[in-house]
Design an enzyme around this catalytic site. Structure first.
Site, PDB file in Angstrom:
ATOM      1  N   SER A 154       0.850  -1.015  -0.074  1.00  0.00           N
ATOM      2  CA  SER A 154       0.053   0.033  -0.099  1.00  0.00           C
ATOM      3  C   SER A 154       1.073   1.046  -0.036  1.00  0.00           C
ATOM      4  O   SER A 154       1.950   1.318   0.843  1.00  0.00           O
ATOM      5  CB  SER A 154      -0.989  -0.113   1.205  1.00  0.00           C
ATOM      6  OG  SER A 154      -1.683   1.024   1.196  1.00  0.00           O
ATOM      7  N   GLY A 155       0.546   2.026  -1.023  1.00  0.00           N
ATOM      8  CA  GLY A 155       1.420   3.441  -0.914  1.00  0.00           C
ATOM      9  C   GLY A 155       2.524   3.353  -1.859  1.00  0.00           C
ATOM     10  O   GLY A 155       3.191   4.377  -1.922  1.00  0.00           O
ATOM     11  N   THR A 159      -1.607   2.565  -8.285  1.00  0.00           N
ATOM     12  CA  THR A 159      -2.828   3.431  -9.020  1.00  0.00           C
ATOM     13  C   THR A 159      -1.905   4.294 -10.068  1.00  0.00           C
ATOM     14  O   THR A 159      -2.630   4.396 -10.958  1.00  0.00           O
ATOM     15  CB  THR A 159      -3.361   4.504  -7.915  1.00  0.00           C
ATOM     16  OG1 THR A 159      -3.982   3.545  -7.090  1.00  0.00           O
ATOM     17  CG2 THR A 159      -4.629   5.179  -8.706  1.00  0.00           C
ATOM     18  N   ASN A 205      -1.359   6.129   2.784  1.00  0.00           N
ATOM     19  CA  ASN A 205      -1.701   6.619   1.195  1.00  0.00           C
ATOM     20  C   ASN A 205      -2.998   7.613   1.012  1.00  0.00           C
ATOM     21  O   ASN A 205      -4.143   7.109   1.603  1.00  0.00           O
ATOM     22  CB  ASN A 205      -1.924   5.556   0.230  1.00  0.00           C
ATOM     23  CG  ASN A 205      -1.720   5.983  -1.083  1.00  0.00           C
ATOM     24  OD1 ASN A 205      -1.969   6.858  -1.543  1.00  0.00           O
ATOM     25  ND2 ASN A 205      -2.015   4.851  -1.867  1.00  0.00           N
ATOM     26  N   SER A 208      -5.452   5.704  -1.823  1.00  0.00           N
ATOM     27  CA  SER A 208      -5.361   4.070  -2.022  1.00  0.00           C
ATOM     28  C   SER A 208      -6.598   3.632  -2.703  1.00  0.00           C
ATOM     29  O   SER A 208      -7.745   3.721  -2.181  1.00  0.00           O
ATOM     30  CB  SER A 208      -5.207   3.843  -0.714  1.00  0.00           C
ATOM     31  OG  SER A 208      -5.223   2.326  -0.703  1.00  0.00           O
ATOM     32  N   SER A 209      -6.245   2.830  -3.453  1.00  0.00           N
ATOM     33  CA  SER A 209      -7.518   1.921  -4.448  1.00  0.00           C
ATOM     34  C   SER A 209      -7.795   1.162  -3.218  1.00  0.00           C
ATOM     35  O   SER A 209      -7.064   0.220  -2.813  1.00  0.00           O
ATOM     36  CB  SER A 209      -6.823   1.215  -5.455  1.00  0.00           C
ATOM     37  OG  SER A 209      -6.525   2.340  -6.445  1.00  0.00           O
ATOM     38  N   GLY A 432      -2.107  -3.849  -2.649  1.00  0.00           N
ATOM     39  CA  GLY A 432      -0.956  -4.445  -2.049  1.00  0.00           C
ATOM     40  C   GLY A 432      -1.040  -5.233  -0.768  1.00  0.00           C
ATOM     41  O   GLY A 432      -2.258  -5.100  -0.199  1.00  0.00           O
ATOM     42  N   GLU A 434      -1.232  -5.872   2.783  1.00  0.00           N
ATOM     43  CA  GLU A 434      -1.438  -4.907   3.949  1.00  0.00           C
ATOM     44  C   GLU A 434      -1.319  -5.847   5.392  1.00  0.00           C
ATOM     45  O   GLU A 434      -1.721  -6.773   5.580  1.00  0.00           O
ATOM     46  CB  GLU A 434      -3.052  -4.393   4.034  1.00  0.00           C
ATOM     47  CG  GLU A 434      -3.010  -3.643   2.834  1.00  0.00           C
ATOM     48  CD  GLU A 434      -4.534  -2.959   2.842  1.00  0.00           C
ATOM     49  OE1 GLU A 434      -4.864  -2.220   1.904  1.00  0.00           O
ATOM     50  OE2 GLU A 434      -5.417  -3.265   3.495  1.00  0.00           O
TER      51      GLU A 434
END
Length: 589
Positions: A154-155, A159, A205, A208-209, A432, A434
């Site tokens: 994540s981050g 995206t 993020n 974040s998606s 991602g 997590e």
């Protein structure tokens, strides 16, 4: 060579996972190493008690392609990524794999000039444009479909990377027509729409998606774009009703709340939006850094219009968003008998007005349950807790169905306009891995998806290569990749896996989160399993040793979220709405 020889004793040593220390080898035997560290300390260690790798020569550490490195292992790859990052280079190759490091700042390497140079193959440096351009060239040269997998924590920038890939694909081809140019624009305009309804600020993020997507971009034999389609996965529905401190709900809630305060947004008039701080579902965190929600709403609205959503369709979408916020403010109290009572206040009236349903149906749907016993049908009052759970389930279902409707309409606009044989480049952008302080059912699903992707990656990049070497009699140098097949089996085994046990508990008359945890700890296959750990202290958690790290999952609401049930009375109510839009959303419920 003299320079390389002078550095031949440099190395990396690790005494615990994930931490590598620079060192020089002053003496070595088959069993021991004597190492000098950067602070001058000298230590003799047993080889069996540490991990040791020789370090690459300084002159090679910043190589564009890590396959050219003499030592290709974890510490040397990490160090080369760091060296390149210090030089302002965020991309590196490992063969066909592109490693990207989020620069967390604006970098001028994504302009039109760069795009054109990578399209024409004038520049070979590692870049996301290079990956996308090579995929398109391979498509045209081999006439075989191509796929780009974008993965990371994540981050990490997944995206944005997806948007850059689509930017290249929609700008490729030599025979572009007015129709294909329109499709290209529509494909790119799906980004602000999907980000508004599917992205949120998280602790790591600001954009974040919270869903995964698979995008197919179709081309004809001349390389002209002729259509596209999007498939979505694992929308994080729980975010609609609850967010961790410091995180926001989906962007669209804040966009609409702020934009409604502008006199120019006629489409939001009479939809009863208020400041986001006044709604239970959006008040946890109000601001995302570097985000102008009013301007973002205008982009969302324009994108919806260009893709094909007319004014009435947009009004229905925003009415749904407002209704969800007001659903979160519905007050359900307990009467003297312990039964749920829905208060007839302004929020309830607003919800009913926006959804075009009557108050009696709403009260019946949230505070009562329809019980069928043989030929007898009766209404049973719900407890206050169950009614509140039903309210949140209703909000999650409405948002999920709205999101699916938007994706369906987007696909309708992008679909192939004629039945022709096409080639395609597919892009997979998935969550991602997590791990947070508290990890719930959503993280369990996300990390399971990542385990499956890692297994697929291992299979095609290591195991098949190993089989090929063996068939051709080539000497095989064993690699140290992590085979995560056992972890995947732990989750998905049909008889004793984590998901199978959860499904069993969910259909038990008194199955709940505690029963699920007890079943896990009592299952023989779990005891001693290398990827499953029962905490020493019973704190409502179980631990999974994933390929990317160890995660402790809190079982709270595992059963409720796995069942994801919506009361039939709520479904019936929505199917009787006087607005055909809402009838359509719930027609297949």
């Amino acid at each position: 060579m003299a320079l390389y020889s002078a550095e031949s004793n440099r190395g990396w040593v690790s005494f615990k996972d994930g931490e590598w220390l620079e060192c020089d080898v002053t003496n070595s035997t088959q069993a021991q190493l004597t190492l000098r560290f950067k602070d001058g300390q000298v230590q003799t260690v047993n080889r069996a008690q540490c991990q040791f790798c020789y370090r690459n020569p300084t002159a090679l550490e910043a190589a564009d392609d890590f396959l050219t490195l003499p030592n290709l292992d974890e510490p040397n790859i990490l160090h080369s990524v760091r060296v390149r990052y210090w030089k302002g280079i965020v991309y590196s190759y490992t063969g066909p794999i592109l490693i990207a490091v989020n620069p967390w700042r604006q970098v001028d390497i994504y302009n039109h000039n760069y795009l054109e140079r990578y399209k024409s193959a004038d520049i070979k440096d590692p870049h996301i444009f290079g990956v996308a351009s090579r995929a398109f060239r391979e498509l045209m040269n081999t006439r075989k479909n191509q796929c780009i997998l974008i993965s990371g924590e994540s981050g990490s920038g997944k995206t944005e990377s997806t948007k850059f890939v689509l930017q290249v694909l929609t700008a490729s081809g030599e025979n572009r027509t007015g129709a294909s140019a329109s499709i290209e624009q529509q494909v790119m305009l799906t980004n602000p729409v999907l980000e508004a309804f599917g992205n949120a600020k998280t602790l790591r993020n600001d954009n974040s998606s919270r869903f995964g997507k698979w995008i197919n971009v179709h081309f004809d034999r001349k390389g002209t774009i002729v259509g596209a389609e999007i498939k979505t996965y694992l929308l994080e529905k729980a975010r609609v009703v609850q967010q961790t401190a410091g995180e926001r709900n989906y962007h669209i809630f804040y966009q609409a709340c702020l934009a409604s305060q502008s006199p120019n947004q006629k489409i939001l008039e009479n939809l009863r939006f208020e400041d986001a701080s006044r709604f239970n579902y959006s008040k946890t965190c109000l601001v995302a850094a570097n985000t102008d929600d009013v301007k973002a709403f205008e982009r969302t609205k324009q994108a919806l219009h260009f893709i094909g959503f007319d004014a009435q369709s947009q009004a229905n979408i925003f009415a749904s968003i407002s209704a969800i916020l007001h659903i979160g403010n519905l007050t359900i109290r307990e009467d003297r008998e312990g039964n749920a009572v829905l208060e007839n206040d302004a929020h309830l009236q607003t919800v009913c007005a926006l959804l075009r349903v009557d108050l009696e149906s709403m009260n019946k749907g949230l505070c009562f349950r329809l019980i069928t016993a043989g030929t007898d049908v009766m209404l049973k009052p719900e407890s206050c807790d169950r009614a509140n759970q039903g309210r949140d389930a209703f909000a999650k279902a409405l948002y999920s169905k709205l999101f699916d409707h938007i994706v369906k309409c987007v696909n309708s606009a992008l679909r192939l306009k004629q039945s022709t044989v096409t080639m395609q480049v597919s892009v997979l952008d998935i969550f991602g891995f997590e791990v947070f302080q508290k990890n719930h059912f959503e993280q369990f699903c996300i990390n399971y998806a990542n385990e499956k992707l890692q297994l697929h990656f291992n299979h095609y990049n290591f195991m098949l290569e190993r089989q090929l070497y063996q068939r051709e009699g080539i000497e095989l140098i064993e690699s140290d990749f992590v085979d995560n097949a056992a972890c995947v089996e732990l989750i998905e085994n049909k008889s004793w896996g984590l998901q199978a046990i959860l499904d069993d508990v969910c259909i038990m008359p008194k199955g709940d989160d505690r029963a699920y945890l007890d079943r896990l700890f009592q299952t023989p296959q779990m005891k001693g399993h290398p990827h499953f750990v029962a905490p020493k202290q019973r704190n409502n958690t179980f631990i999974v040793n994933h390929y990317a790290g160890t995660v402790a999952y809190t079982v709270e609401e595992f059963c409720e979220k796995n069942k994801d049930l919506l009361a039939i009375d709520i479904v019936n109510m929505m199917q009787s709405s006087k607005n055909k839009f809402f009838v359509g959303l719930f027609e297949s419920a």
